[in-house]
Every structure is written in C-alpha cells, then in structure tokens.
Design a protein around this motif. Structure first.
Motif, PDB file in Angstrom:
ATOM      1  N   HIS A  59       0.839  -1.209   0.000  1.00 55.04           N
ATOM      2  CA  HIS A  59       0.000   0.000   0.000  1.00 55.04           C
ATOM      3  C   HIS A  59       0.873   1.257   0.000  1.00 55.04           C
ATOM      4  CE1 HIS A  59      -3.357   2.649   0.769  1.00 55.04           C
ATOM      5  NE2 HIS A  59      -2.682   3.156   1.790  1.00 55.04           N
ATOM      6  N   PHE A  60       1.863   1.299   0.875  1.00 57.45           N
ATOM      7  CA  PHE A  60       2.764   2.447   0.977  1.00 57.45           C
ATOM      8  C   PHE A  60       3.426   2.726  -0.373  1.00 57.45           C
ATOM      9  CE2 PHE A  60       7.076   4.066   1.699  1.00 57.45           C
ATOM     10  CZ  PHE A  60       6.807   5.216   2.423  1.00 57.45           C
ATOM     11  N   LEU A  61       3.978   1.698  -1.010  1.00 61.24           N
ATOM     12  CA  LEU A  61       4.692   1.886  -2.275  1.00 61.24           C
ATOM     13  C   LEU A  61       3.760   2.272  -3.419  1.00 61.24           C
ATOM     14  CD1 LEU A  61       7.232  -1.051  -1.982  1.00 61.24           C
ATOM     15  CD2 LEU A  61       7.731   1.408  -1.840  1.00 61.24           C
ATOM     16  N   ARG A  62       2.585   1.722  -3.441  1.00 63.34           N
ATOM     17  CA  ARG A  62       1.642   2.082  -4.502  1.00 63.34           C
ATOM     18  C   ARG A  62       1.129   3.511  -4.355  1.00 63.34           C
ATOM     19  NH1 ARG A  62       2.387  -3.044  -4.541  1.00 63.34           N
ATOM     20  NH2 ARG A  62       1.895  -4.362  -6.338  1.00 63.34           N
ATOM     21  N   VAL A  63       0.930   3.948  -3.122  1.00 62.65           N
ATOM     22  CA  VAL A  63       0.544   5.351  -2.891  1.00 62.65           C
ATOM     23  C   VAL A  63       1.680   6.275  -3.345  1.00 62.65           C
ATOM     24  CG1 VAL A  63       0.092   7.074  -1.095  1.00 62.65           C
ATOM     25  CG2 VAL A  63      -1.143   4.899  -1.087  1.00 62.65           C
ATOM     26  N   LEU A  64       2.906   5.946  -2.999  1.00 65.50           N
ATOM     27  CA  LEU A  64       4.048   6.757  -3.430  1.00 65.50           C
ATOM     28  C   LEU A  64       4.182   6.761  -4.953  1.00 65.50           C
ATOM     29  CD1 LEU A  64       6.734   5.996  -0.752  1.00 65.50           C
ATOM     30  CD2 LEU A  64       5.912   8.234  -1.422  1.00 65.50           C
ATOM     31  N   HIS A  65       3.989   5.614  -5.570  1.00 60.25           N
ATOM     32  CA  HIS A  65       4.080   5.517  -7.030  1.00 60.25           C
ATOM     33  C   HIS A  65       3.039   6.418  -7.689  1.00 60.25           C
ATOM     34  CE1 HIS A  65       3.551   3.650 -11.029  1.00 60.25           C
ATOM     35  NE2 HIS A  65       4.846   3.408 -10.937  1.00 60.25           N
ATOM     36  N   ARG A  66       1.787   6.333  -7.240  1.00 63.71           N
ATOM     37  CA  ARG A  66       0.724   7.190  -7.806  1.00 63.71           C
ATOM     38  C   ARG A  66       1.030   8.665  -7.583  1.00 63.71           C
ATOM     39  NH1 ARG A  66      -2.602   3.242  -5.543  1.00 63.71           N
ATOM     40  NH2 ARG A  66      -3.102   4.598  -3.773  1.00 63.71           N
ATOM     41  N   SER A  67       1.536   8.994  -6.408  1.00 65.49           N
ATOM     42  CA  SER A  67       1.881  10.385  -6.105  1.00 65.49           C
ATOM     43  C   SER A  67       3.007  10.872  -7.019  1.00 65.49           C
ATOM     44  CB  SER A  67       2.306  10.508  -4.644  1.00 65.49           C
ATOM     45  OG  SER A  67       2.674  11.816  -4.333  1.00 65.49           O
ATOM     46  N   ALA A  68       4.016  10.032  -7.227  1.00 64.37           N
ATOM     47  CA  ALA A  68       5.128  10.396  -8.112  1.00 64.37           C
ATOM     48  C   ALA A  68       4.632  10.630  -9.534  1.00 64.37           C
ATOM     49  CB  ALA A  68       6.198   9.314  -8.085  1.00 64.37           C
ATOM     50  N   CYS A  69       3.644   9.860  -9.953  1.00 66.89           N
ATOM     51  CA  CYS A  69       3.102  10.003 -11.313  1.00 66.89           C
ATOM     52  C   CYS A  69       2.447  11.368 -11.527  1.00 66.89           C
ATOM     53  CB  CYS A  69       2.103   8.890 -11.601  1.00 66.89           C
ATOM     54  SG  CYS A  69       2.884   7.266 -11.801  1.00 66.89           S
TER      55      CYS A  69
END
Length: 99
Positions: A59-69
């Motif tokens: 969850h943490f990494l996917r939230v960061l990935h979406r935010s980076a996008c």
C-alpha cells in the motif's frame, strides 16, 4: 518518511535497449532511481521486497508511485518491466508516462 535511498542520478548513457542511441534522462541529470524509503519508526521499505510483500508495504509503495506520477513526467516501477523490479525510475521528461 525520514530518508529516501537512491542509487543512480547522473549517468551519461543511452536508454537501456534503445536502438536509436537516444540518451537517457540520467545523461542530463533529470532522473533518479529510488530503491527504498526509511520511515520515522525505523522501518526500511524497499521497492524490491515491498512491491509484492506485506500488505502495508504494498500500500505504501503504490501510494508513493501514484503520487510520483502526478509530479514527474515519467515514472517506471516493478509493474513496468523486470529491469525496474527493485526501484522506481522518476524523471522530469515526458508528459505523464506512468507504469
């Protein structure tokens, strides 16, 4: 988050697998490879272990990935290809290529 672990920023090289010899955004110092995140509670969440790891890390990494996008022109991660299984590539080029 208290620290981000990176392993490549500037590297004068072509895009891996490029047939036209196009320079990577790393060649212009416009890109960074992020491999892990250190949290205030002492945990280290790596992209390699956490992407398909325990639910909280996923969850943490996917939230960061979406935010980076939303903030970078190109973001590549483990879902893109095997070469990115252990890190996020983030660069300022492009117009929203997020994988």
């Amino acid at each position: 988050m208290v620290r981000v672990e990176t392993f490549e920023t500037y590297s004068c090289r072509e895009i891996a697998g490029s047939r036209r010899g196009r320079l990577s955004q790393h060649a212009y110092a416009n890109a960074v490879e992020v491999s892990a995140f250190f949290l205030a509670d002492g945990r280290r969440i790596s992209v390699e272990a956490g992407w398909d790891g325990e639910r909280a890390s996923q969850h943490f990494l996917r939230v960061l990935h979406r935010s980076a996008c939303r903030r970078f022109g190109t973001v590549l991660g483990p879902a893109y290809n095997a070469a990115h299984r252990y890190h996020f590539h983030m660069d300022v080029s492009g117009g929203g290529f997020c994988r």
